[in-house]
Design a protein around this motif. Structure first.
Motif, PDB file in Angstrom:
ATOM      1  N   ASN A 111     -11.979  -8.346   9.885  1.00 55.35           N
ATOM      2  CA  ASN A 111     -10.630  -8.047  10.309  1.00 55.35           C
ATOM      3  C   ASN A 111     -10.002  -6.943   9.467  1.00 55.35           C
ATOM      4  O   ASN A 111     -10.516  -6.564   8.426  1.00 55.35           O
ATOM      5  CB  ASN A 111      -9.778  -9.306  10.261  1.00 55.35           C
ATOM      6  CG  ASN A 111     -10.305 -10.383  11.188  1.00 55.35           C
ATOM      7  OD1 ASN A 111     -10.848 -11.376  10.747  1.00 55.35           O
ATOM      8  ND2 ASN A 111     -10.174 -10.157  12.474  1.00 55.35           N
ATOM      9  N   THR A 112      -8.845  -6.474   9.914  1.00 54.33           N
ATOM     10  CA  THR A 112      -8.224  -5.282   9.340  1.00 54.33           C
ATOM     11  C   THR A 112      -6.885  -5.597   8.687  1.00 54.33           C
ATOM     12  O   THR A 112      -6.169  -6.490   9.112  1.00 54.33           O
ATOM     13  CB  THR A 112      -8.014  -4.243  10.455  1.00 54.33           C
ATOM     14  OG1 THR A 112      -9.280  -3.728  10.844  1.00 54.33           O
ATOM     15  CG2 THR A 112      -7.164  -3.079  10.006  1.00 54.33           C
ATOM     16  N   TYR A 113      -6.577  -4.859   7.640  1.00 54.52           N
ATOM     17  CA  TYR A 113      -5.238  -4.833   7.057  1.00 54.52           C
ATOM     18  C   TYR A 113      -4.879  -3.378   6.811  1.00 54.52           C
ATOM     19  O   TYR A 113      -5.750  -2.497   6.856  1.00 54.52           O
ATOM     20  CB  TYR A 113      -5.192  -5.631   5.745  1.00 54.52           C
ATOM     21  CG  TYR A 113      -6.333  -5.330   4.803  1.00 54.52           C
ATOM     22  CD1 TYR A 113      -6.301  -4.236   3.949  1.00 54.52           C
ATOM     23  CD2 TYR A 113      -7.460  -6.150   4.777  1.00 54.52           C
ATOM     24  CE1 TYR A 113      -7.360  -3.952   3.099  1.00 54.52           C
ATOM     25  CE2 TYR A 113      -8.523  -5.889   3.923  1.00 54.52           C
ATOM     26  CZ  TYR A 113      -8.460  -4.794   3.090  1.00 54.52           C
ATOM     27  OH  TYR A 113      -9.512  -4.513   2.252  1.00 54.52           O
ATOM     28  N   LEU A 114      -3.629  -3.106   6.535  1.00 53.85           N
ATOM     29  CA  LEU A 114      -3.180  -1.748   6.256  1.00 53.85           C
ATOM     30  C   LEU A 114      -3.088  -1.517   4.759  1.00 53.85           C
ATOM     31  O   LEU A 114      -2.640  -2.385   4.019  1.00 53.85           O
ATOM     32  CB  LEU A 114      -1.796  -1.503   6.870  1.00 53.85           C
ATOM     33  CG  LEU A 114      -1.708  -1.505   8.395  1.00 53.85           C
ATOM     34  CD1 LEU A 114      -0.250  -1.371   8.813  1.00 53.85           C
ATOM     35  CD2 LEU A 114      -2.534  -0.383   8.984  1.00 53.85           C
ATOM     36  N   THR A 115      -3.503  -0.349   4.319  1.00 50.05           N
ATOM     37  CA  THR A 115      -3.235   0.112   2.962  1.00 50.05           C
ATOM     38  C   THR A 115      -2.134   1.154   3.050  1.00 50.05           C
ATOM     39  O   THR A 115      -2.297   2.194   3.690  1.00 50.05           O
ATOM     40  CB  THR A 115      -4.499   0.698   2.305  1.00 50.05           C
ATOM     41  OG1 THR A 115      -5.438  -0.366   2.077  1.00 50.05           O
ATOM     42  CG2 THR A 115      -4.171   1.363   0.978  1.00 50.05           C
ATOM     43  N   LEU A 116      -1.017   0.857   2.426  1.00 52.83           N
ATOM     44  CA  LEU A 116       0.206   1.647   2.576  1.00 52.83           C
ATOM     45  C   LEU A 116       0.586   2.273   1.244  1.00 52.83           C
ATOM     46  O   LEU A 116       0.844   1.563   0.275  1.00 52.83           O
ATOM     47  CB  LEU A 116       1.328   0.722   3.070  1.00 52.83           C
ATOM     48  CG  LEU A 116       2.720   1.306   3.225  1.00 52.83           C
ATOM     49  CD1 LEU A 116       2.745   2.303   4.382  1.00 52.83           C
ATOM     50  CD2 LEU A 116       3.729   0.193   3.463  1.00 52.83           C
TER      51      LEU A 116
END
Length: 235
Positions: free
Chosen positions: A190-195
């Motif tokens: 699954n994916t997450y955002l790096t901000l």
């Protein structure tokens, strides 16, 4: 654009949905300059259901490469806490059984097991849209610092959004549960955002085309189906 993903998944094209963010934050009289704010808003295909569980998870460990981040557990025993695994130190939960109109900001006290949390109170701002489809939360950077960290030193965050119908904590519970998270939840990993948070910026699903419709895992429930989102870093 300063956007990275924790894992690579195919990007799916989704129509542009523009959200308007407003409101002013109030800060205590500390003598320090107000810290930045993280503004997270997402929309579901149906409506935000008060008896379901909606999470905004935040990983503040200076991971500029986005190697680790918060992700949903994909099978029993559901991560031990029933909603998330991976790496995160703070999260906002919405459920009508909680105080503060259902919104509580938590700090993770056992980062290795992710099962012991300290309730910190309500986020700076939190609301459900008038049509019941969108959830919006504003978080002060000062409330998500590591021990001894200055809010101004937060330069990068990993963020994920998870929606689920239940949060089973019993390790013997092998029943399926419905869930959705950022990206195509039918794909693994699954994916997450790096901000990057070194400057004010606004990121939208329209910028990434990463959020499909109809990707609720283990069933079809529009009240869990995240179809759009935007995240803003604001001074």
């Amino acid at each position: 654009m300063h956007l990275r993903y924790g894992h690579s998944i195919p990007l799916l094209i989704l129509g542009v949905w523009l959200l308007v963010l407003g409101g002013c934050a109030r800060f205590p009289e500390t003598g320090l300059a107000p810290s930045k704010r993280l503004v997270v808003e997402f929309r579901v295909a149906g409506r935000i259901r008060p008896d379901y569980y909606y999470f905004i998870l935040i990983d503040n460990d200076s991971d500029f490469l986005g190697v680790n981040g918060p992700v949903p557990p994909v099978a029993p025993p559901w991560g031990g806490n029933g909603f998330a695994t991976g790496s995160f130190q703070y999260f906002v939960e919405y459920n009508n059984a909680l105080p503060f109109n259902g919104f509580v900001l938590y700090k993770v006290l056992d980062p290795d097991r992710l099962q012991v949390f300290q309730a910190l109170g309500a986020p700076l701002e939190a609301s459900i849209s008038s049509d019941g489809k969108s959830l919006r939360v504003v978080i002060d950077f000062a409330s998500i610092v590591r021990d001894g960290q200055n809010p101004a030193d937060i330069k990068v965050l990993q963020v994920n959004i998870i929606a689920t119908d239940r949060t089973p904590k019993d390790p013997t519970d092998t029943s399926l549960k419905l869930w959705d998270a950022l990206g195509d939840s039918r794909q693994f990993p699954n994916t997450y955002l790096t901000l990057m948070t070194d400057a004010d910026r606004l990121l939208r699903n329209a910028d990434t085309h990463m959020e499909p419709e109809g990707d609720v895992v283990n069933g079809n429930d529009p009240d869990l189906d995240i179809v759009d989102w935007q995240i803003e870093v604001r001074s």
